[in-house]
Design a protein around this motif. Structure first.
Motif, short mmCIF file in Angstrom:
data_model
loop_
_atom_site.label_atom_id
_atom_site.label_comp_id
_atom_site.label_asym_id
_atom_site.label_seq_id
_atom_site.Cartn_x
_atom_site.Cartn_y
_atom_site.Cartn_z
N UNK A 250 0.84 -1.20 0.00
CA UNK A 250 0.00 0.00 0.00
C UNK A 250 0.87 1.25 0.00
N UNK A 251 0.53 2.17 -0.90
CA UNK A 251 1.21 3.47 -0.96
C UNK A 251 0.19 4.56 -0.68
N UNK A 252 0.50 5.42 0.29
CA UNK A 252 -0.42 6.50 0.65
C UNK A 252 0.35 7.81 0.71
N UNK A 253 -0.38 8.90 0.86
CA UNK A 253 0.27 10.16 1.20
C UNK A 253 1.05 9.99 2.50
N UNK A 254 2.08 10.79 2.69
CA UNK A 254 2.88 10.73 3.90
C UNK A 254 2.26 11.57 5.01
N UNK A 255 1.15 11.08 5.54
CA UNK A 255 0.54 11.77 6.67
C UNK A 255 -0.24 10.77 7.52
N UNK A 287 4.84 3.06 2.17
CA UNK A 287 5.14 4.50 2.12
C UNK A 287 3.89 5.29 1.81
N UNK A 288 3.97 6.60 1.80
CA UNK A 288 5.11 7.43 2.15
C UNK A 288 5.20 7.52 3.67
N UNK A 289 6.32 7.02 4.19
CA UNK A 289 6.55 7.08 5.63
C UNK A 289 7.01 8.47 6.05
N UNK A 290 6.79 8.75 7.33
CA UNK A 290 7.33 10.00 7.90
C UNK A 290 8.84 10.06 7.69
N UNK A 291 9.49 8.90 7.85
CA UNK A 291 10.94 8.87 7.71
C UNK A 291 11.40 9.08 6.26
N UNK A 292 10.48 8.84 5.29
CA UNK A 292 10.81 9.09 3.89
C UNK A 292 10.93 10.58 3.59
N UNK A 293 10.21 11.36 4.38
CA UNK A 293 10.18 12.80 4.09
C UNK A 293 11.57 13.39 4.12
N UNK A 294 12.35 13.01 5.15
CA UNK A 294 13.71 13.52 5.21
C UNK A 294 14.63 12.76 4.24
N UNK A 295 14.44 11.44 4.23
CA UNK A 295 15.30 10.60 3.40
C UNK A 295 15.28 11.04 1.92
N UNK A 328 6.56 5.39 12.89
CA UNK A 328 6.24 6.47 11.95
C UNK A 328 5.31 7.52 12.57
N UNK A 329 4.38 7.06 13.40
CA UNK A 329 3.53 8.02 14.12
C UNK A 329 4.39 8.97 14.94
N UNK A 330 5.37 8.40 15.60
CA UNK A 330 6.26 9.21 16.45
C UNK A 330 7.04 10.24 15.64
N UNK A 331 7.51 9.80 14.46
CA UNK A 331 8.27 10.74 13.61
C UNK A 331 7.34 11.86 13.08
N UNK A 332 6.13 11.46 12.66
CA UNK A 332 5.17 12.49 12.23
C UNK A 332 4.99 13.53 13.33
N UNK A 337 5.21 17.74 10.07
CA UNK A 337 5.01 18.08 8.66
C UNK A 337 4.58 16.82 7.91
N UNK A 338 3.95 17.01 6.77
CA UNK A 338 3.46 15.88 5.97
C UNK A 338 3.81 16.10 4.50
N UNK A 339 3.78 15.01 3.72
CA UNK A 339 4.12 15.13 2.29
C UNK A 339 3.15 14.28 1.48
N UNK A 340 2.80 14.79 0.31
CA UNK A 340 1.90 14.05 -0.56
C UNK A 340 2.67 13.17 -1.53
#
Lengths: 367, 367
Positions: A250-255, A287-295, A328-332, A337-340
């Motif tokens: 499953x791939x979703x928005x990063x939020x 994905x998109x994981x919270x950790x992907x946002x920085x990565x 991932x909840x903790x990183x969010x 911040x969130x990413x689409x």
């Protein structure tokens, strides 16, 4: 009833017969009570919060043992007793006549029979009661959701709806995707060369995936969940997973909403704790994981107050107590911040299919 | 570019070539200015309210003659000047590479080029500016809406998207309906036995219409507008009307929003006054009218304050000054109640297709 001609029809007929048998059995209890000179009654599994528990083995919410008596002897219960009996009668007719309906249809149809529902929520609630009594989803009773999402890929289905019995379609023939409505929901899954199912939250990305031939490159069936996946889509995912033995990613928005869309596909919702047809316990959120946002250095949007409140809510949910779900909840919560999914377009329109997706599919193998 | 093989491809190629010619022409003006040592500039038709007028002959809103200068000489205009030039460059690339995108994609893609959009509304606005400059809908620039509605009936189309060139599909093969995405939007309409198009507001009713064989009984193509019809759906309706010479009738919920859904299909919106591809001036709204509510004794819901406010708003719109448009608004305001399409289920699930629809189609002939 005409003689079944092929396998798809046989399966559909067997399913229908077993359901009608079940309805008949419940009905005869009422008749038996009446013949014995007793007030008819039945039990409805309780759907109150106190009776919903998370089952670690089944990996979904289930109902506990508590059930409420609904008796025609009790004036306070007579109303909902009658409503439920009428609904069972009406569902029986829908099944026999092979007609589909919606929650809203049921509400209006009741008026033809002078069955009194205050409003649609009251009739919706009785429909869920009947689901709980029969332990069958309302789609089996020919009550389908209005929302539709879509599917694309090398999957041959065989219809069982009237006028199309025995006809087959391959779901890669229309590149905008096939709507998952009553016909697709009741079709038999015949054959596929796919080795994987990719569920994606957004229609625009679904189209990109089709355009970039993700179905061929990754031997995948692609499903657009169109936000929170409708029940018919969750059921199709389950069937692809169990009947066709395909893993689901499953791939979703990063939020936080994206994370929960994935969780609901995986383990259902507390609202449907009385059903087993709507979960894919082995589905993987990649994905998109919270950790992907920085990565991946993705463009982000600040979280709203309600995003943050939602995180705190989910942190109390037993399903978010371990693994990536917790992490991932903790990183969010930390980055706020969130990413689409579209954020990858910053690196070119095909970056998501050329780079991100292959990396995540590789990772999924070890998850 | 490979040699066109058939008619559908020829049409698609001709359309693409003419658009790229147009982009080239606009581009050369910039180069000419530069060669002459002048600051490049161009004119964008004004989309301000004062420049939007209703054209009785075209039966839609159009832009007046006012246009704004956007000059690279003017510091205040330099930003939007650059944004628009970049967008034209990016659209040119999308067309050449035959890739589709969405409004959101464009916003994120700009970041790869260090083009500064404050937020997505700013980039959306520039996209509409470019539409106005070229007088072409953004779908021609391969920027498609996320929302999808669907179509069903005997209509053969021929795809022009990569990988599907020359392939044909008949839109009666999948009874849940075909999504109107980029592939269907760019396909050629080849052949139909239909004599009519029925656009209906709701997915549940669309399914009922398919189930009850409305396509065969009334020789109709059925379109689910899924609420307010997306632009791609309005464009398909226009093409069915003009290219296939099919009359279009519209069925909506019996409320002020339904009436306006029909009006937007017929005459477009003020927002798209710069375009001609999204209106079907001869489309007929056949129900559910306010006057049907009493005539058919439909179950109703009381109007909300916002429903009533919306009626007052529309009464100021030039399009609501005569005929049924005016009359039905007045009745809605008088009865202050509304009815849904599903309300006919009170008389049985097929009442709407057995009784109401034939009556309305008969009536439409004399409208």
């Amino acid at each position: 009833m005409s003689k079944p001609k092929n396998n798809a029809e046989k399966v559909a007929t067997a399913k229908r017969d077993s359901l009608m048998e079940l309805l008949k059995m419940e009905g005869s209890k009422i008749y038996n009570d009446l013949e014995k000179g007793q007030f008819p009654q039945f039990y409805v599994p309780s759907r109150s919060v106190s009776n919903i528990v998370y089952d670690k083995k089944l990996r979904q919410y289930i109902l506990g043992k508590s059930a409420g008596l609904r008796s025609s002897r009790n004036m306070a219960q007579l109303r909902s007793f009658t409503q439920l009996i009428w609904l069972a009668f009406f569902a029986n007719r829908l099944i026999q006549e092979k007609k589909s309906s919606t929650l809203r249809d049921i509400y209006y149809s009741s008026q033809a029979f002078a069955i009194d529902f205050e409003d649609q929520p009251e009739s919706d609630n009785i429909i869920v009661d009947l689901e709980a009594v029969l332990a069958r989803p309302r789609e089996d009773l020919h009550i389908f959701p209005e929302e539709r999402s879509s599917v694309f890929g090398d999957l041959t289905i065989e219809y069982t709806v009237p006028g199309y019995e025995g006809r087959r379609t391959n779901l890669s023939d229309h590149p905008d995707g096939y709507l998952i409505g009553p016909s697709l929901s009741t079709a038999e899954l015949v054959d596929t060369s796919a080795e994987l199912v990719i569920a994606i939250e957004k229609g625009g990305l679904f189209t990109r995936f089709v355009e970039e031939k993700v179905d061929k490159k990754f031997k995948a069936i692609i499903i657009d969940t169109a936000g929170q996946a409708p029940r018919s889509t969750r059921n199709l995912l389950k069937r692809l997973n169990t009947q066709m033995k395909l893993p689901v990613v499953i791939l979703t928005d990063g939020d936080v909403y994206g994370e929960h869309i994935a969780m609901v596909i995986k383990s259902g919702s507390a609202n449907a704790a009385h059903l087993r047809e709507l979960t894919v316990p082995d589905a993987k959120w990649v994905g998109v994981w919270a950790s992907d946002i920085e990565k991946y250095k993705l463009p982000t949007i600040p979280m709203t107050e309600s995003d943050i409140k939602r995180i705190y809510d989910l942190q109390k949910d037993p399903r978010y107590q371990e693994g990536i779900w917790k992490k991932e909840l903790e990183i969010f919560l930390k980055i706020k911040r969130k990413a689409e999914l579209e954020a990858f377009s910053k690196y070119g329109l095909t970056n998501i299919t050329d780079k991100y997706l292959p990396e995540k599919l590789e990772l999924a193998k070890s998850m």
